[in-house]
Write an enzyme that holds these catalytic residues in place. Structure first.
Site, PDB file in Angstrom:
ATOM      1  CG  HIS A  79      -1.698  -0.643  -7.585  1.00 48.67           C
ATOM      2  ND1 HIS A  79      -2.204   0.167  -6.600  1.00 48.67           N
ATOM      3  CD2 HIS A  79      -1.764  -1.915  -7.082  1.00 48.67           C
ATOM      4  CE1 HIS A  79      -2.569  -0.564  -5.564  1.00 48.67           C
ATOM      5  NE2 HIS A  79      -2.311  -1.837  -5.827  1.00 48.67           N
TER       6      HIS A  79
ATOM      7  NE  ARG B 219      -3.307  -1.415  -0.149  1.00 54.34           N
ATOM      8  CZ  ARG B 219      -3.852  -1.900  -1.247  1.00 54.34           C
ATOM      9  NH1 ARG B 219      -3.349  -2.985  -1.804  1.00 54.34           N
ATOM     10  NH2 ARG B 219      -4.876  -1.295  -1.801  1.00 54.34           N
TER      11      ARG B 219
END
Length: 316
Positions: free
Chosen positions: A280, A223
């Site tokens: 990502h 994250r």
């Protein structure tokens, strides 16, 4: 049972889920508003607040990914509705490959050779043995534990850290504040696979980075909120020489997750010579294994069976 699906390629997900649940009515968020209001369950990834508030008799939500921070932070999330998230579903192996690439990138000096290529500099660096390149993995959940095992199988000494005490074969496990400090002090590549919670935000701050050995590297497929970006840039140094040794102590960082995505064009991370940015992509959700978990969760919801649901207070 009426299930509303919301994700990229939602129609593909809808068709595959409908085959697994022949007695269910499965539709996407592009359905008319009156149909969306009838949904018993949501199978979603990063839905809008408006979409979350539409169903009038919502019984459960399946989050179509392992990270639930976007869902829990959504102002439209209805209170008291149980949430189930995907747990691995094939993502761990993909993330493991990403991590293994990142470790080898630094352990085998590919960052240095790339800079040498720009200067036509033919010069070999001595190889550091894998046994002398300890790796730290922060987060030993379903994904973190598998990634740690993959790295250990490659011959690297692996240290893992979790909030509470754990024991994993082949992994030196640490826990708590003391354990985190012990881990940081000895690893040459640090891998971040923690969830986004109040306790983990900026867990990698200036103090944590200062504990890492000189020349250590950072790999974040977890994250974006785990890292204090200003502290990271200071640890990397803002100017570098041809060997990649800058005024900072950190050798480099491979980053796949960021607090704001897409990463803004004015972010200094894009242009830093010792940062590698990926969009990502480390652990995309494989459709087949994920749909098996989704179908299983929906059937369990409908049958009133106990499920391992997300704790909104803990954040995972």
């Amino acid at each position: 049972m009426k299930v509303l699906v919301h994700i990229d390629d939602a129609e593909q997900w809808r068709e595959a889920l409908a085959r697994r649940l022949p007695n269910a009515e499965v539709f996407t968020s592009s359905a008319p508003a009156e149909k969306r209001r009838e949904a018993d369950y949501l199978a979603v990834w990063k839905p809008s607040a408006e979409l979350l508030g539409e169903p009038e008799r919502l019984k459960g939500i399946v989050n179509l990914g392992a990270g639930v921070d976007a869902l829990l932070g959504n102002p439209g999330l209805p209170e008291g509705v149980p949430i189930v998230k995907l747990r691995d579903a094939g993502m761990a192996e993909l993330i493991g490959d990403y991590v293994r690439y990142g470790i080898l990138h630094f352990q085998r000096d590919f960052d240095r050779y790339r800079r040498q290529q720009a200067r036509c500099d033919w010069r070999e660096h001595a190889v550091v043995d894998k046994a002398d390149w300890p790796v730290g993995v922060l987060g030993l959940g379903a994904i973190g534990a598998k990634v740690a095992a993959m790295v250990a199988a490659d011959g690297f000494p692996v240290h893992g850290w979790s909030r509470s005490e754990k024991s994993l074969d082949g992994i030196t496990c640490h826990h708590g504040d003391k354990g985190l400090a012990e881990l940081l002090d000895q690893v040459m590549s640090l891998v971040l696979l923690l969830p986004d919670t109040c306790a983990t935000r900026h867990v990698i701050d200036a103090d944590a980075l200062a504990k890492l050995p000189e020349g250590a590297s950072l790999i974040n497929p977890g994250r974006g909120t785990l890292i204090d970006e200003a502290a990271l840039l200071d640890a990397l140094g803002h100017d570098g020489d041809d060997e990649g040794n800058t005024e900072g102590r950190l050798r480099g960082a491979l980053l796949d997750a960021f607090p704001e995505e897409p990463l803004p064009e004015d972010s200094p991370l894009w242009r830093h010579p010792r940062v590698w940015v990926t969009p990502h992509m480390a652990g995309p959700t494989p459709l087949g294994a994920a749909l098996d978990q989704v179908a299983e969760a929906l059937l369990a919801f409908e049958a009133g069976k106990a499920l391992d649901t997300v704790d909104p207070e803990a954040g995972y």
